[in-house]
Enzyme design. Sequence first.
Site, PDB file in Angstrom:
ATOM      1  N   ASP A 151     -21.893   1.507  -5.870  1.00  0.00           N
ATOM      2  CA  ASP A 151     -21.025   0.984  -4.864  1.00  0.00           C
ATOM      3  C   ASP A 151     -22.155  -0.346  -4.266  1.00  0.00           C
ATOM      4  O   ASP A 151     -23.007  -0.786  -4.541  1.00  0.00           O
ATOM      5  CB  ASP A 151     -20.523   2.310  -3.406  1.00  0.00           C
ATOM      6  CG  ASP A 151     -19.065   1.127  -3.374  1.00  0.00           C
ATOM      7  OD1 ASP A 151     -19.030   0.244  -2.585  1.00  0.00           O
ATOM      8  OD2 ASP A 151     -18.357   2.022  -3.417  1.00  0.00           O
ATOM      9  N   HIS A 224     -17.560  -1.733   1.892  1.00  0.00           N
ATOM     10  CA  HIS A 224     -17.453  -0.512   0.993  1.00  0.00           C
ATOM     11  C   HIS A 224     -17.996   0.682   1.640  1.00  0.00           C
ATOM     12  O   HIS A 224     -17.062   1.812   1.308  1.00  0.00           O
ATOM     13  CB  HIS A 224     -17.169  -1.362   0.018  1.00  0.00           C
ATOM     14  CG  HIS A 224     -16.134  -0.705  -0.889  1.00  0.00           C
ATOM     15  ND1 HIS A 224     -16.722  -0.960  -2.052  1.00  0.00           N
ATOM     16  CD2 HIS A 224     -15.261  -1.445  -1.420  1.00  0.00           C
ATOM     17  CE1 HIS A 224     -15.539   0.140  -2.851  1.00  0.00           C
ATOM     18  NE2 HIS A 224     -14.422  -1.128  -2.643  1.00  0.00           N
ATOM     19  N   SER A 567      -9.604   1.613  -3.878  1.00  0.00           N
ATOM     20  CA  SER A 567     -11.301   2.383  -3.571  1.00  0.00           C
ATOM     21  C   SER A 567     -11.382   3.382  -2.800  1.00  0.00           C
ATOM     22  O   SER A 567     -12.005   4.301  -2.615  1.00  0.00           O
ATOM     23  CB  SER A 567     -12.161   0.570  -2.978  1.00  0.00           C
ATOM     24  OG  SER A 567     -12.504   0.324  -3.423  1.00  0.00           O
TER      25      SER A 567
END
Length: 777
Positions: A151, A224, A567
């Site tokens: 990620d 994220h 996600s």
Amino acid sequence: MTKIFIFFLFLLTLLASSAQKQKQVYIVHFGGSDNGEKALHEIQETHHSYLLSVKDNEEEARASHLYSYKHSINGFSAVLTPDEAARLSELEEVVSVYPSHPEKYSLQTTRSWEFVGLDEVAKQNRNHFNMGQDLLSKARYGQDVIVGLVDSGVWPESKSFSDEGMGPVPKSWKGICQTGVAFNSSLCNKKIIGARYYLKGLEQVYGPLNATEDDRSPRDMDGHGTHTASTVAGRRVPNASAFGGFAEGTASGGAPLARLAIYKACWATPKASKAAGNTCFEADMLAAIDDAIRDGVHVLSISIGTNQPFAFNRDGIAIGALNAVKHNILVACSAGNSGPAPSSLSNPAPWLITVGAGSLDRDFVGPVVLGNGMEIIGKTVTPYNLKKMHPLVYAADVVVPGVHQNETNQCLPGSLTPEKVKGKIVLCMRGSGFKLSKGMEVKRAGGVGLILGNSPANGNEYSYDAHYLPATAVLYDDAIKIHEYIKSTNNPTAIIKQARTVLHTQPAPFMANFTSRGPNALDPYILKPDITAPGLNILAAWSEASSPSKLAFDKRIVKYTIFSGTSMSCPHVAAAAALLKAIHPDWSSAAIRSALMTTAWMKNNKGLPITNADGSIATPFSFGSGHFRPTKAADPGLVYDASYEDYLLYLCSHGFSFTNPVFRCPNKPPSALNLNYPSIAIPNLNGTVIVKRTVTNVGGSKSVYFFSAKPPMGVSVKANPSILFFDHIGQKKSFTITVRLGSETTRQGLTKQYVFGWYRWTDGLHLVRSPMAVSFA
Ligand SMILES: *[C@@H]1O[C@H](CO)[C@@H](O)[C@H](O)[C@H]1NC(C)=O
Ligand SMILES: *[C@@H]1O[C@H](CO)[C@@H](O)[C@H](O)[C@H]1NC(C)=O
Ligand SMILES: *[C@@H]1O[C@H](CO)[C@@H](O)[C@H](O)[C@H]1NC(C)=O
Ligand SMILES: *[C@@H]1O[C@H](CO)[C@@H](O)[C@H](O)[C@H]1NC(C)=O
Ligand SMILES: *[C@@H]1O[C@H](CO)[C@@H](O)[C@H](O)[C@H]1NC(C)=O
Ligand SMILES: *[C@@H]1O[C@H](CO)[C@@H](O)[C@H](O)[C@H]1NC(C)=O
């Protein structure tokens, strides 16, 4: 002499730059993986000799080499010209040479980063995992399990990653804490047990990293990676005060004691590029997966995908994950956010668990009450408290002269007249411009509140935003009602009621509009996605280097925020898999996936079929086997197991042989239909199809399972045998499912369309269900 020399240099530069233009990062794949006992430096030497065979000299060969891979694939990545790539691909031992897809992989958050929250709202969050205490304690909260995330890195200072009270790092761990900018080894702990970063591919395409936009280290400058990591394994903090204003037990990860291994392969740079904060390069991801396999992770969570699936031999995530599965690592991937169009799904490989996104049974409401008493549904995550009714205006009525006629109601920057807006609530519409900047415009003009109306194109989907002033979002039809009211009276007024969290909303879950749908564009014989988990308005930790909207003008810093996307659903399933792994350390990744899938639920909390955002009935092409139920998955009764070799045979049916020369495809590879998958998809049924499956008993030692089915419309479904007798655990039983086309009348003229159903085995205690999708020739 000098002149000539300079000219020569110039010529060299010219030549170099024209050749440079054609150069690209290529992945050179030899097939197979795990170069036996060879050390990495030996492998590197071998790769170097291949490069030397196509490059002019030693130096060039060294400079062109990016990564040597050992575990994720047997191969390397390097900067090559098409000609050099062609020459390498002619070598017998080379399976494939293909250009790494630049910019095509992205983090799977929603298209517009629309869902934004603030610390205050987070107070009302609660555990959204549906994981029973029993499951958690049996799994020891996942403390022996290591989950790797590929990620954008991690914000290690977040309270979610505290290691307070955690036991020692599992002995099996072989990873490292790679230091870098603003990241020293003391930032790893017993929670974040490893962290690394990969950017050779990125720098090859974009040039040297822009140090103002991202840190050359595992630190997350995007948000994220911090969000997904805390969703998998964020700590549960027992005291609100310890969490800076959070309520007890909130924003907890699904496996709160599991260990995190951070692999940063996605970068928040270059922001000027369209792919800003979304750039993950295949060569970098493969290196990340390579290390994750060697380091000893048990589960990999990869919330990265593409808009269109690539063929298996050209998809770095798929190839890397296949070798992870060989090492018995379960790989969870997001299905993508390209829905609701059909065949929009990414990550379709059958060795992955592909996760769609649905809603929670939680909502954030901030209704509007008009002067005439009418109450309108509004949704918001903006914290505020308006005490009284205020005058209400429609943006188009208070606009400065000269705004384009189609944009008078848009509240674009500079478009409102302060004298007409001061002290008032403004109704603005969506269409052009950023939603947050509309609120800023109302604020600039002295307004006290914003009602943001959908445009017809936004459909029935509410936008949840954290504005800078009291604000709520309403649907298009409701915005029209508010406008009608404004026109109907001389003194229109309104109040936006304080935002609050509503729990146990019904129906839930429903499928997010954005979640990518099947059928599987790469292989219609494999039903995808596999499962669904919460992915709408998920609260988790955030990077303090990135504002919650990621917009340049938004300067806010938050520790937690609300985000949406597949996600967000993928790490939920990764967390569930981590707990199952803790309870059943001997299960294969296929068995764990099977347990999650066959126990998933196709109904919502009203006991009705799961729907789409618009209320229509959703199908397995959006939710797969259904909404995950980790507690049930711990005791599934039967599992559909599959081995690494089964996947190699599956690839043979696609004409790929990755493992040449170690593994040879049989002359007649088995049909993809007969891969031992926990679901069935049959495209173009004409006549009768017989599907083979094998189940393994993981429930009671002596048990009897009975077959039943809800056949898709227009077909009949029968099992042979239809009763399975088991007398010990681990026993396998095979059966066939015969799917037969019914008469034209029962099909009701449904040509080319998909119809859905399921079959299941039950012993009275366990329900082992598999969805079916059939289309007619
Ligand atoms: C590592 O970084 C942290 C925070 O930036 C700092 O407090 C600490 O002193 C550093 N430790 C070492 C060993 O440099
Ligand atoms: C680096 O990033 C900053 C901030 O986005 C930007 O202003 C600057 O132009 C970038 N530098 C380069 C060389 O691209
Ligand atoms: C939680 O906070 C309260 C007071 O704020 C304190 O009395 C209590 O000991 C704390 N509990 C824990 C587990 O820290
Ligand atoms: C309004 O018109 C302008 C100029 O024709 C165009 O650029 C813009 O996209 C339009 N906006 C809307 C909301 O239709
Ligand atoms: C779903 O998304 C599509 C495409 O973005 C849009 O046209 C449609 O109105 C949306 N549907 C709902 C129910 O929001
Ligand atoms: C279905 O099978 C029948 C008999 O084998 C054949 O005649 C017919 O053309 C097939 N239909 C399609 C649409 O393939």
